[in-house]
Design a protein around this motif. Sequence first.
Motif, short mmCIF file in Angstrom:
data_model
loop_
_atom_site.label_atom_id
_atom_site.label_comp_id
_atom_site.label_asym_id
_atom_site.label_seq_id
_atom_site.Cartn_x
_atom_site.Cartn_y
_atom_site.Cartn_z
N GLY A 189 7.20 -76.52 -23.47
CA GLY A 189 7.09 -77.80 -24.14
C GLY A 189 6.77 -77.74 -25.62
N ARG A 190 6.62 -76.54 -26.19
CA ARG A 190 6.34 -76.41 -27.61
C ARG A 190 7.42 -75.56 -28.27
N SER A 191 7.84 -75.96 -29.48
CA SER A 191 8.84 -75.20 -30.22
C SER A 191 8.18 -74.00 -30.89
N VAL A 192 8.81 -72.86 -30.76
CA VAL A 192 8.28 -71.63 -31.36
C VAL A 192 9.37 -70.98 -32.20
N GLU A 193 9.07 -70.75 -33.47
CA GLU A 193 9.98 -70.01 -34.34
C GLU A 193 9.74 -68.52 -34.16
N ALA A 208 1.71 -64.83 -37.08
CA ALA A 208 0.35 -64.90 -36.54
C ALA A 208 -0.21 -66.31 -36.73
N SER A 209 0.06 -66.91 -37.88
CA SER A 209 -0.48 -68.24 -38.15
C SER A 209 0.04 -69.29 -37.18
N ASP A 210 1.26 -69.10 -36.68
CA ASP A 210 1.81 -70.05 -35.70
C ASP A 210 1.11 -69.93 -34.35
N LEU A 211 0.44 -68.83 -34.13
CA LEU A 211 -0.29 -68.63 -32.88
C LEU A 211 -1.78 -68.93 -33.04
N GLY A 212 -2.18 -69.34 -34.26
CA GLY A 212 -3.58 -69.67 -34.50
C GLY A 212 -4.47 -68.47 -34.71
N VAL A 213 -3.87 -67.32 -35.10
CA VAL A 213 -4.64 -66.11 -35.37
C VAL A 213 -4.28 -65.60 -36.77
N THR A 214 -5.00 -64.57 -37.22
CA THR A 214 -4.81 -64.06 -38.58
C THR A 214 -3.88 -62.85 -38.63
N ARG A 231 -0.45 -67.53 -23.57
CA ARG A 231 0.51 -68.15 -24.49
C ARG A 231 1.54 -67.13 -24.99
N ILE A 232 1.09 -65.97 -25.39
CA ILE A 232 2.02 -65.00 -25.96
C ILE A 232 2.91 -64.39 -24.88
N GLU A 233 2.39 -64.29 -23.66
CA GLU A 233 3.22 -63.80 -22.57
C GLU A 233 4.27 -64.84 -22.17
N GLN A 234 3.93 -66.14 -22.27
CA GLN A 234 4.93 -67.19 -22.03
C GLN A 234 6.09 -67.07 -23.01
N ILE A 235 5.77 -66.80 -24.28
CA ILE A 235 6.83 -66.63 -25.29
C ILE A 235 7.70 -65.43 -24.94
N ARG A 236 7.07 -64.30 -24.65
CA ARG A 236 7.82 -63.09 -24.30
C ARG A 236 8.67 -63.32 -23.06
N ALA A 237 8.11 -63.97 -22.06
CA ALA A 237 8.83 -64.21 -20.81
C ALA A 237 10.02 -65.14 -21.02
N THR A 238 9.87 -66.11 -21.90
CA THR A 238 10.99 -67.02 -22.20
C THR A 238 12.13 -66.25 -22.85
N VAL A 239 11.81 -65.38 -23.82
CA VAL A 239 12.86 -64.58 -24.47
C VAL A 239 13.48 -63.61 -23.47
N CYS A 240 12.66 -63.03 -22.62
CA CYS A 240 13.15 -62.10 -21.59
C CYS A 240 14.20 -62.79 -20.72
N THR A 241 13.97 -64.05 -20.41
CA THR A 241 14.92 -64.82 -19.61
C THR A 241 16.18 -65.15 -20.41
N GLU A 242 16.00 -65.59 -21.66
CA GLU A 242 17.13 -65.94 -22.51
C GLU A 242 18.03 -64.74 -22.77
#
Length: 377
Positions: A189-193, A208-214, A231-242
């Motif tokens: 539900g969130r857009s990630v560049e 890093a700033s888009d993930l709220g870290v430095t 959160r970061i595993e959700q991003i990786r898993a989405t790309v893995c599927t794509e």
Amino acid sequence: MDQNSLQCALVRGGTSKGVAVARDELPEENTNTALLSLFGSPDERQIDGLGGGTSTTSKLMIVEESNRDGIDIDYEFGQVSVRDPTIDYGGNCGNMTTVVGPFAVDQNMIDVPDYGETTVTLYNKNTETRIDQSFEVVGGRTATVGDHKIHGVPGTGARVDTTFYDPASTIEKGLFPFNERVTTLDVDGRSVEMTVLDVTTPVVFVRASDLGVTGTELPEDIDNNPEFLDRIEQIRATVCTELGIVNSPEDATVESPGFPKIAFVAPPTDYEATVGHVTESEIDITARIMSMQYLHPVYAVTGASCTAAATLLEGTIPNQVADAPDSGTVELGHPKGKMSIEASVNGNNTVESVTVSRTHRRLMEGQAFYTLETNGQ
């Protein structure tokens, strides 16, 4: 059931550690079952095997003489899961590649001079790429003692230079698998560049700033943050599927836990590393990379190779945040300090090679035992 055995070596390559074994030592049937038993997986301490209880110390290199023209040695990398009965053969490990040529020499798989520098040509079966590896030989065996220092390993050792040729498109989807330098995907539900680049291994790069870290975080900061890990595993898993590696994001953590990799990057900055201080002027980019759903304590070499290439390729997220160097040598800041990677980028669309210098050491060799009944199977 009686135990079975095989001949192998416990080795350190770069900042990783694991087992190197000749392919003809492995059983023809139930091979993964035997290897999981050898490592003591699944178990968070790997108390009943040779594994070290972390993703960076639970690695496997299967080595054999090659029948390919112009190639001396074939090898295959396996990332042995600590917590699951899984061995991921989806990609390569650059740190552990450091041990392949030396292991082959010390196992008398190839003929080399008794003294001086030798070059061994390797073929990685995971990524179908050619690799040249140069190192010193002393008395017919690989040199171990030397003055080369890498951050993340105490002391110094003999230098091993590893060059990956034509390293792009290891999953056969091109240098940019999504055909663009910056991709936006919907993740829960969130857009990630992100930039998705495939050089020695596919890597997902996020600011890093888009993930709220430095981007200067240390392992304890990330590994004790379950919300960030999810959160970061959700991003990786989405790309893995794509990318078509798995059928759905829910499958990624089990079926392809190590590939693609995911990294978060930031501009060069001053920060306190695990074993010292890194200054902004020493590095071109600050980066952190994940390893089997936790922060890599140093930085994966294949991931570093991809990061260096991305830093030099205009328009990528690493290129946008980095102080991109004029030459092909990229200085990367990681949790333990810094790392130099040479990348040969032709124009803005081709990566010809990447070279990384590491050290290695054979820690033990001999007979190791396994059963064909492993915990969790």
